[in-house]
Design a protein around this motif. Structure first.
Motif, PDB file in Angstrom:
ATOM      1  N   UNK A  17       0.848  -1.199   0.000  1.00  0.00           N
ATOM      2  CA  UNK A  17       0.000   0.000   0.000  1.00  0.00           C
ATOM      3  C   UNK A  17       0.878   1.241   0.000  1.00  0.00           C
ATOM      4  N   UNK A  18       0.317   2.319  -0.512  1.00  0.00           N
ATOM      5  CA  UNK A  18       0.964   3.630  -0.429  1.00  0.00           C
ATOM      6  C   UNK A  18       0.454   4.337   0.820  1.00  0.00           C
ATOM      7  N   UNK A  19       1.361   4.978   1.540  1.00  0.00           N
ATOM      8  CA  UNK A  19       0.999   5.734   2.738  1.00  0.00           C
ATOM      9  C   UNK A  19       1.730   7.072   2.725  1.00  0.00           C
ATOM     10  N   UNK A  20       1.345   7.988   1.831  1.00  0.00           N
ATOM     11  CA  UNK A  20       2.060   9.267   1.681  1.00  0.00           C
ATOM     12  C   UNK A  20       1.612  10.307   2.709  1.00  0.00           C
ATOM     13  N   UNK A  21       1.661   9.948   3.985  1.00  0.00           N
ATOM     14  CA  UNK A  21       1.087  10.826   5.007  1.00  0.00           C
ATOM     15  C   UNK A  21       1.874  12.110   5.202  1.00  0.00           C
ATOM     16  N   UNK A  22       3.168  12.109   4.895  1.00  0.00           N
ATOM     17  CA  UNK A  22       3.964  13.307   5.148  1.00  0.00           C
ATOM     18  C   UNK A  22       3.994  14.259   3.955  1.00  0.00           C
ATOM     19  N   UNK A  23       3.263  13.931   2.887  1.00  0.00           N
ATOM     20  CA  UNK A  23       3.214  14.835   1.735  1.00  0.00           C
ATOM     21  C   UNK A  23       2.436  16.100   2.034  1.00  0.00           C
ATOM     22  N   UNK A  24       1.522  16.030   3.002  1.00  0.00           N
ATOM     23  CA  UNK A  24       0.713  17.180   3.401  1.00  0.00           C
ATOM     24  C   UNK A  24       0.605  17.215   4.919  1.00  0.00           C
ATOM     25  N   UNK A  25       0.396  18.414   5.495  1.00  0.00           N
ATOM     26  CA  UNK A  25       0.224  18.491   6.953  1.00  0.00           C
ATOM     27  C   UNK A  25      -0.998  17.692   7.400  1.00  0.00           C
ATOM     28  N   UNK A  26      -0.904  17.101   8.600  1.00  0.00           N
ATOM     29  CA  UNK A  26      -2.034  16.351   9.122  1.00  0.00           C
ATOM     30  C   UNK A  26      -1.956  16.304  10.639  1.00  0.00           C
ATOM     31  N   UNK A  54     -16.917  11.062  13.058  1.00  0.00           N
ATOM     32  CA  UNK A  54     -16.713  11.700  14.356  1.00  0.00           C
ATOM     33  C   UNK A  54     -15.240  11.978  14.616  1.00  0.00           C
ATOM     34  N   UNK A  55     -14.359  11.076  14.224  1.00  0.00           N
ATOM     35  CA  UNK A  55     -12.920  11.274  14.387  1.00  0.00           C
ATOM     36  C   UNK A  55     -12.382  12.267  13.366  1.00  0.00           C
ATOM     37  N   UNK A  56     -13.051  12.391  12.225  1.00  0.00           N
ATOM     38  CA  UNK A  56     -12.655  13.321  11.173  1.00  0.00           C
ATOM     39  C   UNK A  56     -11.167  13.194  10.819  1.00  0.00           C
ATOM     40  N   UNK A  57     -10.702  11.993  10.456  1.00  0.00           N
ATOM     41  CA  UNK A  57      -9.280  11.835  10.131  1.00  0.00           C
ATOM     42  C   UNK A  57      -8.905  12.613   8.872  1.00  0.00           C
ATOM     43  N   UNK A  58      -7.673  13.102   8.855  1.00  0.00           N
ATOM     44  CA  UNK A  58      -7.161  13.791   7.667  1.00  0.00           C
ATOM     45  C   UNK A  58      -6.809  12.801   6.575  1.00  0.00           C
ATOM     46  N   UNK A 116      -5.481   4.186   0.196  1.00  0.00           N
ATOM     47  CA  UNK A 116      -5.209   5.384   0.989  1.00  0.00           C
ATOM     48  C   UNK A 116      -6.015   6.543   0.426  1.00  0.00           C
ATOM     49  N   UNK A 117      -6.718   7.273   1.307  1.00  0.00           N
ATOM     50  CA  UNK A 117      -7.477   8.445   0.876  1.00  0.00           C
ATOM     51  C   UNK A 117      -7.270   9.585   1.871  1.00  0.00           C
ATOM     52  N   UNK A 118      -7.337  10.775   1.317  1.00  0.00           N
ATOM     53  CA  UNK A 118      -7.296  11.967   2.168  1.00  0.00           C
ATOM     54  C   UNK A 118      -8.711  12.502   2.329  1.00  0.00           C
ATOM     55  N   UNK A 119      -8.937  13.164   3.458  1.00  0.00           N
ATOM     56  CA  UNK A 119     -10.253  13.730   3.730  1.00  0.00           C
ATOM     57  C   UNK A 119     -10.095  15.182   4.154  1.00  0.00           C
ATOM     58  N   UNK A 120     -11.089  15.998   3.832  1.00  0.00           N
ATOM     59  CA  UNK A 120     -11.129  17.369   4.330  1.00  0.00           C
ATOM     60  C   UNK A 120     -11.910  17.391   5.636  1.00  0.00           C
ATOM     61  N   UNK A 121     -11.583  18.334   6.493  1.00  0.00           N
ATOM     62  CA  UNK A 121     -12.271  18.444   7.779  1.00  0.00           C
ATOM     63  C   UNK A 121     -13.722  18.839   7.543  1.00  0.00           C
TER      64      UNK A 121
END
Length: 376
Positions: free
Chosen positions: A38-47, A181-185, A195-200
Motif C-alpha cells: 500500500x501507499x501511505x504518503x502521510x507526510x506529503x501534506x500536513x495532518x 466523528x474522528x474526522x481523520x485527515x 489510501x485516501x485523504x479527507x477534508x475536515x
C-alpha cells in the motif's frame, strides 16, 4: 511512503492440525505467507489525525508495527488515575487534557484505574498517552472495548484536542462508524489497501431538546458531579435530551442580591460520562439563559472546572456570556486581560474558586421560554 510487508510462518503439522485440514478439506502447506502492499504518503501534506481501519485479520496491527513500532504500554496501579500520570506534568495540564478528551467526571480521577468503567478507562488511557508520549500517538484497537455511542462521542472529543494542541494522532481499529466523528485527515483502509485523504467536515448533527425534569432525576447525575451529592430542594431542575436520551442536567436556584433582582444561578451542571466531550453542558445553560432572558430573569453560572471556563471564554462562548467577576487566571489557556483571562472568586460558592458568567445572548421566543421554565 511505500508499504511492502510479507509475513511467512511455518504451518503446524500436529495431529490436530492435520485432522482439521482433513475435516475442512483445507490443502496442507509447510508455510503460510501473507503480504500487504500500500501507499501511505502521510507526510506529503500536513495532518493531525489519521486512521488505519479494516476488518479483523486485514493487517492493521502488522502495518502499525511496521510503520510506527509497538505502541507503548502504560502501567496502572496507583491509588488514583491522576497519580498514575508521569511525574513533572502539572495538575492544570492533567485536568485540561482529561476534560478535553471527555473524561470530565472529576470523582473518577481520584479512583484507581481498575475500578473505572470501560468508557472511563478508554478515555483515561487516551489522555495519558497524549500527556506522556511523543508524536505520533498511536492507539491500537481504537474504541474496540466501548459502546458505539461512547466511541463516537469520544472520537469527536479526542480529535478536537489533538487539533487544538497541534498534535499527531493515529487510530487503528476495525470500526468504520467513527470516521465521521474522528474526522481523520487521512484513512488507510486495509480491506482494500487503499489510501485516501479527507477534508475536515462538521460532525454529524444531534437533536438536542431541553425541558424541566423532576427533582428526583438529580440522583442519576449526582455521582458524576465534582461537589457534594446534595442539591437544594428549591432548585429548578432541567435536562437535555440528545437523540431521545437524557444526557445532561442543570439545577437552578434563585440568588437574592442586594442591588439587583431576578438573578438565578446554576447550582449544579452535569453531563453523563457517555456524553462528555460534546459541549452539552454549555449547550444546556445557553438554552436556559435564553429562556430566563425572555421571561425577565438573569442567569448566572459559576464554573470551577477549567474546561467549562474555557468554553464560556471561547470566541463562541463570548457571544452569549459576559464575565461578571475576574480575580485571576485559572486555566492553562494563553490569556490576556481583554479576552482570555479566567476569573475566580471564593466565598459565595462555598469557598471553592470559580468564575462568574452572566448570560448576555439573545432571548428565545417567550412562548417557548415559558414552556421550558414552567413548573414540572
Amino acid at each position: 511512503m511505500k508499504i511492502a510487508i510479507q509475513v511467512e510462518t511455518a504451518t503446524s503439522m500436529s495431529t490436530r492440525a492435520r485432522q482439521a485440514s482433513a475435516m475442512f478439506d483445507a490443502p496442507p502447506s509447510e508455510t503460510c505467507r501473507l503480504s500487504w502492499d500500500a501507499d501511505l504518503p502521510i507526510e506529503d501534506q500536513p495532518w493531525n489525525v489519521g486512521l488505519v481501519v479494516g476488518p479483523s485479520g486485514s493487517g492493521k496491527t502488522t502495518v502499525m508495527r511496521h510503520v510506527w513500532g509497538e505502541p507503548a504500554e502504560l502501567r496502572w496501579g496507583g491509588p488514583s488515575v491522576i497519580d498514575d500520570v508521569a511525574e513533572g506534568i502539572s495538575i492544570d495540564r492533567i485536568a485540561e487534557t482529561f476534560g478535553s478528551v471527555g473524561f470530565n467526571t472529576i470523582p473518577a480521577w481520584m479512583r484507581p484505574f481498575a475500578v473505572l468503567s470501560n468508557g472511563e478507562r478508554f478515555r483515561a488511557d487516551i489522555a495519558r498517552r497524549l500527556l506522556e508520549l511523543p508524536d505520533p500517538v498511536v492507539v491500537d484497537e481504537f474504541t474496540s472495548v466501548v459502546d458505539r455511542q461512547v466511541a463516537k462521542v469520544a472520537s469527536h472529543a479526542i480529535q478536537r484536542h489533538v487539533r487544538k494542541r497541534g498534535r499527531k494522532f493515529v487510530a487503528v481499529g476495525c470500526h468504520y462508524d467513527v470516521i465521521d466523528w474522528l474526522q481523520p485527515d487521512w484513512v488507510l483502509d486495509m480491506a482494500t489497501c487503499s489510501f485516501t485523504r479527507r477534508s475536515l467536515q462538521r460532525r454529524p448533527s444531534l437533536e438536542c431538546v431541553a425541558a424541566r425534569i423532576p427533582f428526583a432525576a438529580w440522583s442519576v447525575f449526582a455521582p458524576f458531579h465534582y461537589l457534594t451529592s446534595e442539591l437544594h430542594r428549591s432548585a429548578r431542575t432541567y435536562g437535555l435530551w440528545v437523540d431521545g436520551r437524557l444526557a445532561a442536567f442543570a439545577g437552578v436556584l434563585y440568588r437574592p442580591h442586594a442591588t439587583s433582582h431576578g438573578i438565578y444561578g446554576v447550582s449544579r451542571l452535569v453531563t453523563l460520562p457517555d456524553w462528555q466531550g460534546l459541549g452539552l453542558s454549555p449547550k444546556l445553560v445557553a438554552l436556559l439563559g435564553a429562556a430566563y432572558a425572555a421571561t425577565g430573569g438573569r442567569l448566572r453560572t459559576y464554573p470551577a472546572h477549567p474546561a467549562l471556563i474555557d468554553a464560556f471564554q471561547s470566541d463562541k462562548g463570548r457571544e452569549s456570556w459576559r464575565m461578571v467577576k475576574d480575580a485571576g487566571v485559572r486555566t492553562g489557556r494563553a490569556s490576556n486581560s481583554n479576552s482570555r483571562a479566567a476569573g475566580s472568586i471564593t466565598g459565595a460558592m462555598g469557598g471553592r474558586p470559580c468564575a462568574v458568567f452572566e448570560y448576555c445572548g439573545p432571548p428565545m421566543a417567550e412562548k417557548e421560554a415559558q414552556r421550558l421554565i414552567a413548573a414540572a
